[in-house]
Design a protein around this motif. Structure first.
Motif, PDB file in Angstrom:
ATOM      1  N   SER A  39       0.776  -1.161   0.112  1.00 43.40           N
ATOM      2  CA  SER A  39      -0.079   0.136  -0.002  1.00 43.40           C
ATOM      3  C   SER A  39       0.992   1.196  -0.105  1.00 43.40           C
ATOM      4  O   SER A  39       1.961   1.217   0.595  1.00 43.40           O
ATOM      5  CB  SER A  39      -1.034   0.008   1.303  1.00 43.40           C
ATOM      6  OG  SER A  39      -2.038  -0.981   1.241  1.00 43.40           O
ATOM      7  N   TYR A  40       0.386   2.293  -0.572  1.00 41.41           N
ATOM      8  CA  TYR A  40       1.219   3.409  -0.766  1.00 41.41           C
ATOM      9  C   TYR A  40       0.104   4.745  -0.256  1.00 41.41           C
ATOM     10  O   TYR A  40      -1.073   4.704  -0.641  1.00 41.41           O
ATOM     11  CB  TYR A  40       1.684   4.012  -1.984  1.00 41.41           C
ATOM     12  CG  TYR A  40       2.581   3.215  -2.634  1.00 41.41           C
ATOM     13  CD1 TYR A  40       4.090   3.162  -2.152  1.00 41.41           C
ATOM     14  CD2 TYR A  40       2.249   2.181  -3.739  1.00 41.41           C
ATOM     15  CE1 TYR A  40       4.975   2.310  -2.586  1.00 41.41           C
ATOM     16  CE2 TYR A  40       3.348   1.223  -3.743  1.00 41.41           C
ATOM     17  CZ  TYR A  40       4.551   1.296  -3.434  1.00 41.41           C
ATOM     18  OH  TYR A  40       5.700   0.489  -4.041  1.00 41.41           O
ATOM     19  N   ARG A  41       0.556   5.630   0.632  1.00 42.33           N
ATOM     20  CA  ARG A  41       0.024   6.839   1.121  1.00 42.33           C
ATOM     21  C   ARG A  41       0.882   7.799   0.723  1.00 42.33           C
ATOM     22  O   ARG A  41       1.684   8.453   1.267  1.00 42.33           O
ATOM     23  CB  ARG A  41       0.025   6.726   2.651  1.00 42.33           C
ATOM     24  CG  ARG A  41      -0.762   7.926   3.354  1.00 42.33           C
ATOM     25  CD  ARG A  41      -1.095   7.719   4.517  1.00 42.33           C
ATOM     26  NE  ARG A  41      -2.615   6.865   4.453  1.00 42.33           N
ATOM     27  CZ  ARG A  41      -3.474   6.675   5.580  1.00 42.33           C
ATOM     28  NH1 ARG A  41      -3.225   6.985   6.652  1.00 42.33           N
ATOM     29  NH2 ARG A  41      -4.468   5.859   5.162  1.00 42.33           N
ATOM     30  N   LEU A  42       0.170   8.658  -0.394  1.00 37.74           N
ATOM     31  CA  LEU A  42       0.785   9.521  -1.300  1.00 37.74           C
ATOM     32  C   LEU A  42       0.246  11.004  -1.000  1.00 37.74           C
ATOM     33  O   LEU A  42      -0.972  11.189  -1.150  1.00 37.74           O
ATOM     34  CB  LEU A  42       0.378   9.296  -2.901  1.00 37.74           C
ATOM     35  CG  LEU A  42       0.854   7.720  -3.156  1.00 37.74           C
ATOM     36  CD1 LEU A  42       0.518   7.403  -4.598  1.00 37.74           C
ATOM     37  CD2 LEU A  42       2.285   7.390  -3.109  1.00 37.74           C
ATOM     38  N   ALA A  80       1.923  10.724   8.289  1.00 37.02           N
ATOM     39  CA  ALA A  80       0.937   9.564   7.517  1.00 37.02           C
ATOM     40  C   ALA A  80      -0.557   9.536   8.185  1.00 37.02           C
ATOM     41  O   ALA A  80      -1.491   9.085   7.709  1.00 37.02           O
ATOM     42  CB  ALA A  80       1.475   8.486   7.878  1.00 37.02           C
ATOM     43  N   GLU A  81      -0.546  10.512   9.197  1.00 36.50           N
ATOM     44  CA  GLU A  81      -2.002  10.527   9.794  1.00 36.50           C
ATOM     45  C   GLU A  81      -2.918  11.698   9.111  1.00 36.50           C
ATOM     46  O   GLU A  81      -2.549  12.479   8.564  1.00 36.50           O
ATOM     47  CB  GLU A  81      -1.806  11.084  11.325  1.00 36.50           C
ATOM     48  CG  GLU A  81      -2.898  11.221  12.000  1.00 36.50           C
ATOM     49  CD  GLU A  81      -2.794  11.974  13.361  1.00 36.50           C
ATOM     50  OE1 GLU A  81      -3.819  12.068  14.031  1.00 36.50           O
ATOM     51  OE2 GLU A  81      -1.617  12.049  13.714  1.00 36.50           O
ATOM     52  N   LEU A  82      -4.112  11.189   9.002  1.00 34.95           N
ATOM     53  CA  LEU A  82      -5.124  12.206   8.178  1.00 34.95           C
ATOM     54  C   LEU A  82      -6.068  12.680   9.173  1.00 34.95           C
ATOM     55  O   LEU A  82      -6.074  12.261  10.188  1.00 34.95           O
ATOM     56  CB  LEU A  82      -5.871  10.857   7.250  1.00 34.95           C
ATOM     57  CG  LEU A  82      -5.027  10.026   6.314  1.00 34.95           C
ATOM     58  CD1 LEU A  82      -6.132   9.369   5.316  1.00 34.95           C
ATOM     59  CD2 LEU A  82      -4.155  11.104   5.496  1.00 34.95           C
ATOM     60  N   ALA A 146       4.654   4.235   2.828  1.00 40.32           N
ATOM     61  CA  ALA A 146       4.364   2.784   2.215  1.00 40.32           C
ATOM     62  C   ALA A 146       4.168   1.896   3.530  1.00 40.32           C
ATOM     63  O   ALA A 146       4.639   2.004   4.713  1.00 40.32           O
ATOM     64  CB  ALA A 146       5.415   2.292   1.304  1.00 40.32           C
ATOM     65  N   THR A 147       3.390   0.758   2.973  1.00 33.61           N
ATOM     66  CA  THR A 147       3.346  -0.394   4.398  1.00 33.61           C
ATOM     67  C   THR A 147       2.721  -1.634   3.401  1.00 33.61           C
ATOM     68  O   THR A 147       2.338  -1.638   2.406  1.00 33.61           O
ATOM     69  CB  THR A 147       2.214   0.219   5.111  1.00 33.61           C
ATOM     70  OG1 THR A 147       2.303  -1.226   6.256  1.00 33.61           O
ATOM     71  CG2 THR A 147       0.815   0.086   4.522  1.00 33.61           C
ATOM     72  N   GLN A 148       3.168  -2.760   4.006  1.00 36.60           N
ATOM     73  CA  GLN A 148       2.659  -3.988   3.386  1.00 36.60           C
ATOM     74  C   GLN A 148       1.139  -4.368   4.109  1.00 36.60           C
ATOM     75  O   GLN A 148       0.932  -4.137   5.255  1.00 36.60           O
ATOM     76  CB  GLN A 148       3.550  -5.184   3.598  1.00 36.60           C
ATOM     77  CG  GLN A 148       3.358  -6.268   2.752  1.00 36.60           C
ATOM     78  CD  GLN A 148       3.774  -6.144   1.328  1.00 36.60           C
ATOM     79  OE1 GLN A 148       4.470  -5.001   1.174  1.00 36.60           O
ATOM     80  NE2 GLN A 148       3.513  -6.670   0.437  1.00 36.60           N
ATOM     81  N   TRP A 160       1.959   3.127   8.584  1.00 31.80           N
ATOM     82  CA  TRP A 160       2.794   3.529   7.546  1.00 31.80           C
ATOM     83  C   TRP A 160       3.938   3.866   7.951  1.00 31.80           C
ATOM     84  O   TRP A 160       4.441   4.849   8.046  1.00 31.80           O
ATOM     85  CB  TRP A 160       2.016   4.803   6.967  1.00 31.80           C
ATOM     86  CG  TRP A 160       0.580   4.353   6.489  1.00 31.80           C
ATOM     87  CD1 TRP A 160      -0.619   4.595   7.401  1.00 31.80           C
ATOM     88  CD2 TRP A 160       0.266   3.791   5.282  1.00 31.80           C
ATOM     89  NE1 TRP A 160      -1.673   4.093   6.699  1.00 31.80           N
ATOM     90  CE2 TRP A 160      -1.311   3.626   5.313  1.00 31.80           C
ATOM     91  CE3 TRP A 160       0.898   3.642   4.121  1.00 31.80           C
ATOM     92  CZ2 TRP A 160      -1.584   3.349   4.115  1.00 31.80           C
ATOM     93  CZ3 TRP A 160       0.147   3.355   2.976  1.00 31.80           C
ATOM     94  CH2 TRP A 160      -1.373   3.069   2.853  1.00 31.80           C
ATOM     95  N   THR A 161       4.859   2.797   7.938  1.00 31.19           N
ATOM     96  CA  THR A 161       5.952   3.078   8.888  1.00 31.19           C
ATOM     97  C   THR A 161       7.381   3.230   7.614  1.00 31.19           C
ATOM     98  O   THR A 161       8.555   3.371   8.103  1.00 31.19           O
ATOM     99  CB  THR A 161       6.474   1.702   9.551  1.00 31.19           C
ATOM    100  OG1 THR A 161       6.347   0.553   8.696  1.00 31.19           O
ATOM    101  CG2 THR A 161       5.514   1.719  10.608  1.00 31.19           C
ATOM    102  N   VAL A 162       7.092   2.954   6.541  1.00 32.21           N
ATOM    103  CA  VAL A 162       8.120   3.123   5.377  1.00 32.21           C
ATOM    104  C   VAL A 162       8.092   4.417   4.719  1.00 32.21           C
ATOM    105  O   VAL A 162       7.141   4.816   3.976  1.00 32.21           O
ATOM    106  CB  VAL A 162       8.257   1.905   4.393  1.00 32.21           C
ATOM    107  CG1 VAL A 162       9.110   1.958   3.546  1.00 32.21           C
ATOM    108  CG2 VAL A 162       8.017   0.630   5.069  1.00 32.21           C
TER     109      VAL A 162
END
Length: 386
Positions: A39-42, A80-82, A146-148, A160-162
């Motif tokens: 997963s990607y958080r862009l 990464a927090e919304l 990113a995260t798995q 979202w640690t990457v």
């Protein structure tokens, strides 16, 4: 599940896009191999505000179909927090899952609600089957994550640690705007891409331009940054040339009425035998194709780069000849003289030290702002130029 039919025709692809205006864009290129289950958080920064957000997912450089089974859009709170309550699922043809064939792009359905100008929008996406070359933009100058596993629906940033400095699969965002509102697409290289500007602060020259446009009494409000580091007008290394990516990256973007062409230094400094005549022919072809699409072209002069390791008097002679063409030929609907803004009065082949990012070819934040301030905003409105 919606499967998008592969679209081979640029004209057909543009027709399939939304009727709104692009508020953010980043040119896709071939990345490393995609990772199944990733997963990607862009994080992206919008220009024009509007309603009915849509995003475009790209598999332009993939060698196989890719499925996205969970795609969300929210507003960044921090990292990464919304922002609580902002994360909402996007659909594609009414379905939650979409499969994008190799070489294609797909727009989402509109997401009801308003997206303000200058928003840090966050698009979270998950693919269960990614593999082969990923499509994306490697030099984002913006931290994303990113995260798995599928954590796209979560507003917490805990999973979202990457961190990543690239954007994956997302190449455009549009909004619905009042009638008459348009956008400009900046077609360029690493200077437009923002190299040497400060990461995470949106200080690329198109960002400064977007802020000017929001304050100005002008119909042009959207800005699409279509710069790629190292990009050339004529050759495909690295990335597709400006000529070969013009349709997908620029002409297909909704609401774009004017193309701002600022490229050529990579063709010149590479010492591949490219002459001024070759580069001018490339400019003429871009202008012709943009005009055929019913849009206008602003040409920008090539900036100074003496002190960069590939500079020599022969390259400088080509730059001067090319800039003379841009200034005086009348080929462009308008001209912005970035060379005049950036050059030192004591050595016109060299960048003014106060604007130099340190490598003598890329401006710093102050130089980026000076470039944006030099743009005549009325020259971006295709209804008033030409």
């Amino acid at each position: 599940m919606l499967t998008v039919v592969a679209c081979q025709s640029p004209t057909a692809e543009a027709t399939a896009g939304p009727s709104g205006v692009v508020t953010w864009a980043a040119s896709a290129d071939r990345m490393g191999d995609g990772i199944a289950g990733r997963s990607y958080r862009l994080v992206v920064h919008t220009s024009v505000g509007g309603t009915d957000l849509r995003i475009r997912l790209s598999n332009a450089f993939g060698d196989r179909p890719i499925t996205f089974d969970s795609v969300y859009a929210g507003i960044q709170q921090e990292g990464a927090e919304l922002r609580p309550g902002s994360n909402r699922r996007l659909a594609f043809g009414g379905e939650r899952t979409v499969t994008v064939p190799a070489g294609s792009t797909v727009w989402s359905d509109p997401l009801p609600g308003r997206l303000p100008a200058a928003t840090d929008l966050v698009v979270s996406l998950h693919s269960p089957d990614a593999g082969g070359p990923a499509s994306g933009h490697w030099m984002a100058l913006q931290q994303s994550y990113a995260t798995q596993g599928d954590h796209t629906a979560e507003e917490s940033g805990a999973a979202w640690t990457v961190p990543t400095g690239s954007w994956f699969y997302l190449d455009a965002v549009s909004v619905h705007v009042p009638a008459g509102t348009g956008a400009v697409a900046a077609l360029g290289d690493s200077i437009t891409d923002g190299w040497q500007s400060t990461t995470d602060l949106n200080r690329r020259w198109p960002d400064y331009l977007a802020r000017r446009l929001q304050r100005a009494d002008t119909a042009v409000k959207g800005v699409a940054n279509e710069g790629i580091a190292g990009n050339k007008v004529l050759a495909d290394n690295p990335a597709q040339s400006a000529l070969n990516r013009l349709e997908r990256d620029v002409l297909s973007q909704p609401g774009v009425g004017t193309v701002f062409l600022f490229q050529g230094v990579n063709d010149i400094k590479a010492h591949t035998g490219v002459t001024a005549e070759d580069l001018i022919d490339g400019y003429r072809e871009i202008v012709e194709r943009v005009h055929t699409a019913g849009k206008c072209v602003v040409g920008a002069t090539v900036g100074p780069f003496k002190g960069w390791h590939e500079w020599d008097p022969a390259a400088e002679a080509v730059r001067q000849e090319v800039n003379a063409f841009i200034r005086t030929s009348g080929a462009f609907d308008a001209v912005t003289d970035f060379d005049r803004i950036l050059r030192s009065p004591y050595d016109p082949a060299r960048m003014l030290p106060a604007l130099d990012g340190g490598d003598h070819i890329h401006p710093n934040d102050k130089g980026m702002q000076a470039m944006a301030d030099a743009v005549d905003l009325t020259a971006l409105d295709c209804d008033t130029i030409g």
